[in-house]
Structures are given as C-alpha cells and as structure tokens.
Motif scaffolding. Structure first.
Motif, short mmCIF file in Angstrom:
data_model
loop_
_atom_site.label_atom_id
_atom_site.label_comp_id
_atom_site.label_asym_id
_atom_site.label_seq_id
_atom_site.Cartn_x
_atom_site.Cartn_y
_atom_site.Cartn_z
N GLY A 195 0.88 -1.24 0.06
CA GLY A 195 -0.05 0.11 -0.08
C GLY A 195 0.76 1.35 0.05
N HIS A 196 1.98 1.33 0.64
CA HIS A 196 2.70 2.56 0.96
C HIS A 196 3.59 2.77 -0.24
N HIS A 197 3.60 1.95 -1.30
CA HIS A 197 4.42 2.24 -2.62
C HIS A 197 3.41 2.14 -3.88
N LEU A 198 2.27 2.43 -3.60
CA LEU A 198 1.10 2.29 -4.45
C LEU A 198 1.07 3.34 -5.47
N ALA A 199 1.59 4.62 -5.29
CA ALA A 199 1.73 5.64 -6.19
C ALA A 199 2.94 5.46 -6.93
N THR A 200 3.98 4.89 -6.43
CA THR A 200 5.19 4.65 -7.28
C THR A 200 4.74 3.63 -8.24
N GLY A 201 4.10 2.48 -7.66
CA GLY A 201 4.01 1.48 -8.57
C GLY A 201 2.91 1.87 -9.68
N VAL A 202 1.94 2.90 -9.66
CA VAL A 202 1.16 3.15 -10.41
C VAL A 202 1.97 4.13 -11.63
N GLU A 203 2.86 5.15 -10.83
CA GLU A 203 3.50 6.03 -11.94
C GLU A 203 4.30 5.04 -12.78
N LYS A 204 4.85 3.99 -12.22
CA LYS A 204 5.85 3.26 -13.12
C LYS A 204 5.21 2.40 -14.24
N GLY A 205 3.87 2.12 -14.14
CA GLY A 205 2.96 1.68 -15.14
C GLY A 205 2.87 0.38 -14.75
N VAL A 206 3.17 -0.14 -13.65
CA VAL A 206 3.03 -1.69 -13.27
C VAL A 206 2.01 -1.92 -12.16
N ALA A 207 1.93 -1.45 -11.28
CA ALA A 207 0.79 -1.72 -10.20
C ALA A 207 -0.66 -1.39 -10.84
N ALA A 208 -1.36 -2.74 -10.43
CA ALA A 208 -2.92 -2.48 -10.67
C ALA A 208 -3.73 -2.26 -9.36
N GLY A 209 -2.86 -2.39 -8.14
CA GLY A 209 -3.60 -2.09 -6.84
C GLY A 209 -2.63 -2.49 -5.83
N ALA A 210 -3.30 -2.46 -4.56
CA ALA A 210 -2.33 -2.72 -3.35
C ALA A 210 -3.48 -3.50 -2.39
N TYR A 211 -2.92 -4.48 -1.84
CA TYR A 211 -3.74 -5.28 -0.49
C TYR A 211 -3.02 -4.43 0.64
N SER A 212 -3.90 -3.46 1.02
CA SER A 212 -3.13 -2.18 1.37
C SER A 212 -2.93 -1.86 3.15
N ASN A 213 -1.76 -1.71 3.25
CA ASN A 213 -1.52 -1.37 4.62
C ASN A 213 -1.97 0.09 5.04
N VAL A 214 -1.89 0.78 3.85
CA VAL A 214 -2.39 2.35 4.25
C VAL A 214 -4.10 2.20 4.37
N ALA A 215 -4.76 1.30 3.70
CA ALA A 215 -6.18 0.92 4.15
C ALA A 215 -6.45 0.60 5.66
N CYS A 216 -5.25 -0.05 6.24
CA CYS A 216 -5.21 -0.45 7.77
C CYS A 216 -5.27 0.91 8.68
N VAL A 217 -4.61 2.18 7.93
CA VAL A 217 -4.77 3.27 8.70
C VAL A 217 -6.07 3.64 8.65
#
Ligand SMILES: N[C@@H](CC=O)C(=O)O
Length: 312
Positions: A195-217
C-alpha cells in the motif's frame, strides 16, 4: 460475486484484521462490525487471511467461520472479496477451496507451499492443481519477501504462462530495474504492490492495486488516495511522501524492535480508530501495547493529510 479477471482485479483492497479477546479467541462480533465499516468505506474489495489477517494462527473451524462471515456480508453488499486459503500444507489448501467454493469469492489468495522451498516445477504443479480445483474462481499468488521461495520477475512470467487461473500477484516491489523487468508481466496479470508504495507502482505503469497497509490506517482515505492516482499522480506521489515520513518516524522503530508485520498493521488500524480491532495478536506473537497508540496517533496527525481522519 463475479470471478475477477486480470483487468477487474484492481485498486485499494482492505484486509481483515482479527480482533482478539484476552483469552486468545477471535471476537466475531467485532470482526462483523469491522467488515461493515470496510464495506461502508467503499474500498475496491476486501480480503481475508493475508499475513495481517493472521492466517498462520487459525484453526480450520476459525478459517471456515471467518470465510462465511466475510462472504455473507460481501455477497449481500455486492462487494468483491477474496478468501485467503494460504496454508503450508498443500492438501489443506485444496480442502479449504473445496469447503468455500459455494461462498462465491471473487478470487482466492494463496501462498506457495512454505516449509520446504518448492522448485519451479513444484510451484507449477502446485498452482495447476489449485487452479483446477478453484475454477472458475481465479487465483492471486501471494509471494511476500518472507516466503520460503521468493520468485524473481521471470518466475512469475513462467507461472502465468502455465497457470490459466492465475490473474494476479501480490508482492514487495523493488528498484528501478525490478520495475523495468515487471513491465511485460503487468500487461498479462494484475501486479499488486504494498500500500505505501502504490503511487510509485502506478507511476511506473506496473501496479494495478494494493492489498493495503494504508487501508489499515484508514480504508476510506486509502480509497481516496487510489482515486487521486488516477487523476493527479503527482499529488498522489506527494501524499505517498507524507505516508512514508510517518512510517519512517513512527512505524519503522517498531519493526526495528522485531515486531511482526501483523503487529504493525494492527497498530496502524488502532491509530486510524475506524473499527475496534485492537492491537492484540494471537499466541505466541507479541503485540504493541494499546498505551503506545496515542503517541503514534499524534505523529499520524502531524504527517498525514487531514482527510485521513474523516469519519467513515
Ligand atoms: N501485507 C498485508 C497487507 C497489509 O498490510 C497482508 O497481509 O495482506
């Protein structure tokens, strides 16, 4: 729910965190409330039995009860959900799939057998049989850095080619070179990063999403942040910097003291206070005392944008 595909498996997914009673039992009434709040937060999906869901501490009866509760609520609400069937005994994984198929999960999350590290051939054989048993429900391969066998990018490529039901991988991302190597795979499968790397993953054109520790917050804030990534990636990267600085200052010190990932995720949820989960872990794992939460929450307020604390 409809089975997910590599294209529909996307976005911000919230994990179940187990509320644990002082006698070490699972508090199903608090768990039920937690699922209601996740549904109300309109996350893209909810899943059970990741590491944060403490699958490694559950009996089969508890696994069944958790899966049933999640499925009942999500099927009524039209909320996509994944059941984590991960277990280090392959036959138990098969059995868990057989017992839960009538619950109609959107996908199953599964680890590779995890005591004796599997070879490539064994990983293929395992996933093929699991995929056949799960059909038409697809698979998400959960391959965290603490797995006995951590695959390189080429390893996922091979598994995607040989396992028709494999639609997604859940892993820790890497450096620039890792992202370059993962790009071809991202066209064929939904790559989920932390989760805490998701914006990087999206910006790199690789990440489709996150099973997210940010959603834990805060599941709703994590959802808003994911939406921001679709419209203003630069702003989303700035938010990621604030998340990172909060994690560095307030969460990393606990990791350095050897608290486990589930302990950290439960601390994050206690800081966000969106559901009465509590910080307690199941025996024999050590949890972070509730008395630490107030200080970490102050830190969260200093670092994170105000909308991280909106009501759900
Ligand atoms: N890695 C976690 C996600 C939340 O932090 C998991 O166990 O799924």
């Amino acid at each position: 729910m409809e089975p997910l595909t590599k294209d529909t498996c996307r976005g911000n997914w919230g994990t179940l965190l187990l509320p644990i009673n002082p006698d070490d039992t699972i508090d199903f009434s608090r768990l039920s409330h937690e699922i209601d709040v996740l549904i109300a937060a309109h996350v893209d999906g909810i899943y059970s039995n990741g590491t944060a869901g403490e699958f490694h501490t559950q009996t089969e009866a508890e696994f069944d009860q958790i899966s049933q509760l999640l499925a009942e609520k999500c099927n009524v609400a039209g909320m996509p959900f994944q059941i984590g069937v991960s277990h280090s005994v392959p036959a138990i994984v098969l059995d868990r799939i057989r017992r839960t198929q009538t619950l109609k999960p959107s996908a199953y999350q599964v680890i590779l057998p995890d005591w004796v590290a599997v070879t490539n051939q064994e990983a293929r054989g395992f996933l093929n049989r699991i995929s056949e048993a799960a059909h038409p429900v697809p698979l998400v391969l959960y391959n965290p850095p603490h797995a006995k066998r951590v695959l390189p990018p080429a390893g996922y490529q091979e598994l995607v080619e040989t396992t028709p039901g494999l639609i997604s991988v859940k892993l820790l991302d890497g450096d620039e070179q890792w992202y370059e190597q993962m790009k071809p795979l991202a066209d064929r499968i939904a790559v989920f990063v932390p989760g805490h790397h998701l914006a990087t993953g999206v910006e790199k054109g690789v990440a489709a999403g996150a099973y997210s520790n940010v959603a834990c917050v805060h599941p709703k804030a994590a959802q808003q942040w994911w939406q921001m990534m679709q419209t203003d990636i630069n702003e989303a990267l700035q938010v990621q910097n604030t998340i990172q600085s909060f994690f560095d200052a307030y969460i990393l010190p606990y990791a350095k003291k050897n608290f486990s990932n589930p302990a950290l995720d439960k601390l994050l949820a206690a800081v966000g206070a969106w559901a009465p989960v509590g910080t307690r872990l199941r025996w024999p794992y050590q949890w972070i005392p509730e008395t630490d939460v107030a200080d970490v929450r102050k830190g969260a307020h200093q670092h994170l944008p105000g909308w991280f604390f909106d009501a759900i």
